[in-house]
Motif scaffolding. Structure first.
Motif, short mmCIF file in Angstrom:
data_model
loop_
_atom_site.label_atom_id
_atom_site.label_comp_id
_atom_site.label_asym_id
_atom_site.label_seq_id
_atom_site.Cartn_x
_atom_site.Cartn_y
_atom_site.Cartn_z
N GLN A 40 0.83 -1.20 0.00
CA GLN A 40 0.00 0.00 0.00
C GLN A 40 0.87 1.26 0.00
O GLN A 40 0.58 2.23 -0.71
N ILE A 70 2.50 1.74 -3.48
CA ILE A 70 1.54 2.26 -4.46
C ILE A 70 1.27 3.74 -4.20
O ILE A 70 1.22 4.55 -5.14
N ARG A 104 4.35 5.87 -5.29
CA ARG A 104 4.94 5.42 -6.56
C ARG A 104 5.62 6.56 -7.33
O ARG A 104 6.65 6.34 -7.98
N TRP A 120 1.98 -1.73 -9.43
CA TRP A 120 0.76 -0.93 -9.29
C TRP A 120 -0.04 -0.83 -10.58
O TRP A 120 -1.21 -0.47 -10.56
N GLU A 121 0.56 -1.19 -11.70
CA GLU A 121 -0.19 -1.15 -12.96
C GLU A 121 -1.12 -2.36 -13.10
O GLU A 121 -2.06 -2.32 -13.87
N SER A 130 -3.36 -3.69 -11.00
CA SER A 130 -4.21 -3.62 -9.82
C SER A 130 -5.33 -4.65 -9.83
O SER A 130 -5.98 -4.88 -8.80
#
Length: 233
Positions: free
Chosen positions: A105, A108, A111, A190-191, A193
């Motif tokens: 978390q 992200i 980032r 993070w891409e 998700s």
């Protein structure tokens, strides 16, 4: 402010200035002092964290709009709901043995900070590799010297000509190739998700393990700091 901001920001704010965060658009900070148009001069910061009430990000930046908000908050006339997250590190003795869901978390949320660090690392690596090749009298040093201007950018912003040169850059420097691959792998955390939290945590753990074992000081420090991230509120 609306009239001035519309002209200045939609024009100069996407063409001239400096960038703290290498996001996929072309937004820039015009100057570090947001006074004339209520802080919107810090437009790159705003695009990176669009919901933040505070537009300044670095110690030398000033957002007059944030000053107004803080005064109104002190008078009970405003409530700050959200500002851009900042990295908070626990002591080294409290670092987690492995990345977990809280680490994910934080990564992200932070980032853009991480990608900015990566951009600086890549720029330095290109400069060092160019100097190494130049000392060996190899002509590829010019390729690396030029690459340090565009390699650190988000890959979405590379031109067609720059993409065509990527294979030559990789052939000239395996270290730059490795750093770019590691940056792309970190971004995929993070891409993607739509993947489960467990899957993304495992990817992050694998990335941290390889970064710490890579022998690249900047990657090792980044991975170690991730394990020290405090939860982001």
């Amino acid at each position: 402010i609306p009239v001035t901001a519309a002209g200045i920001i939609n024009g100069l704010g996407h063409a001239k200035g400096y960038r703290n965060f290498d996001i996929t658009d072309a937004s820039t900070n015009l100057i570090p002092w947001g006074i004339v148009i209520g802080g919107e001069e810090l437009h790159n910061n705003h695009h990176a964290y669009a919901t933040s009430a505070k537009l300044s990000s670095r110690w030398f930046e000033f957002d007059i709009g944030w000053m107004y908000i803080r005064i109104m908050q002190a008078l009970g006339l405003a409530k700050v709901r959200r500002v851009a997250p900042k990295p908070r590190l626990v002591g080294a003795d409290a670092a987690k043995a492995q990345a977990d869901s809280e680490t994910l978390q934080a990564v992200i949320a932070l980032r853009y900070e991480l990608m900015a660090d990566f951009a600086r690392t890549l720029k330095q690596a290109c400069a060092e590799e160019a100097a190494r090749l130049k000392s060996m009298k190899r002509p590829e040093f010019r390729l690396l010297d030029n690459a340090r201007r565009w390699i650190p950018l988000d890959s979405e912003r590379w031109t067609r000509d720059q993409r065509a040169k990527l294979a030559q850059v990789f052939e000239a420097s395996s270290q730059v190739q490795y750093l770019i691959e590691m940056r792309q792998e970190l971004a995929s955390v993070w891409e993607r998700s739509h993947h489960s939290t467990e899957h993304l945590v495992k990817r992050l753990q694998d990335w941290c393990e390889r970064a710490e074992a890579s022998g690249v000081a900047a990657l090792r420090e980044m991975a170690q700091n991730m394990r020290r991230f405090a939860p982001v509120s």
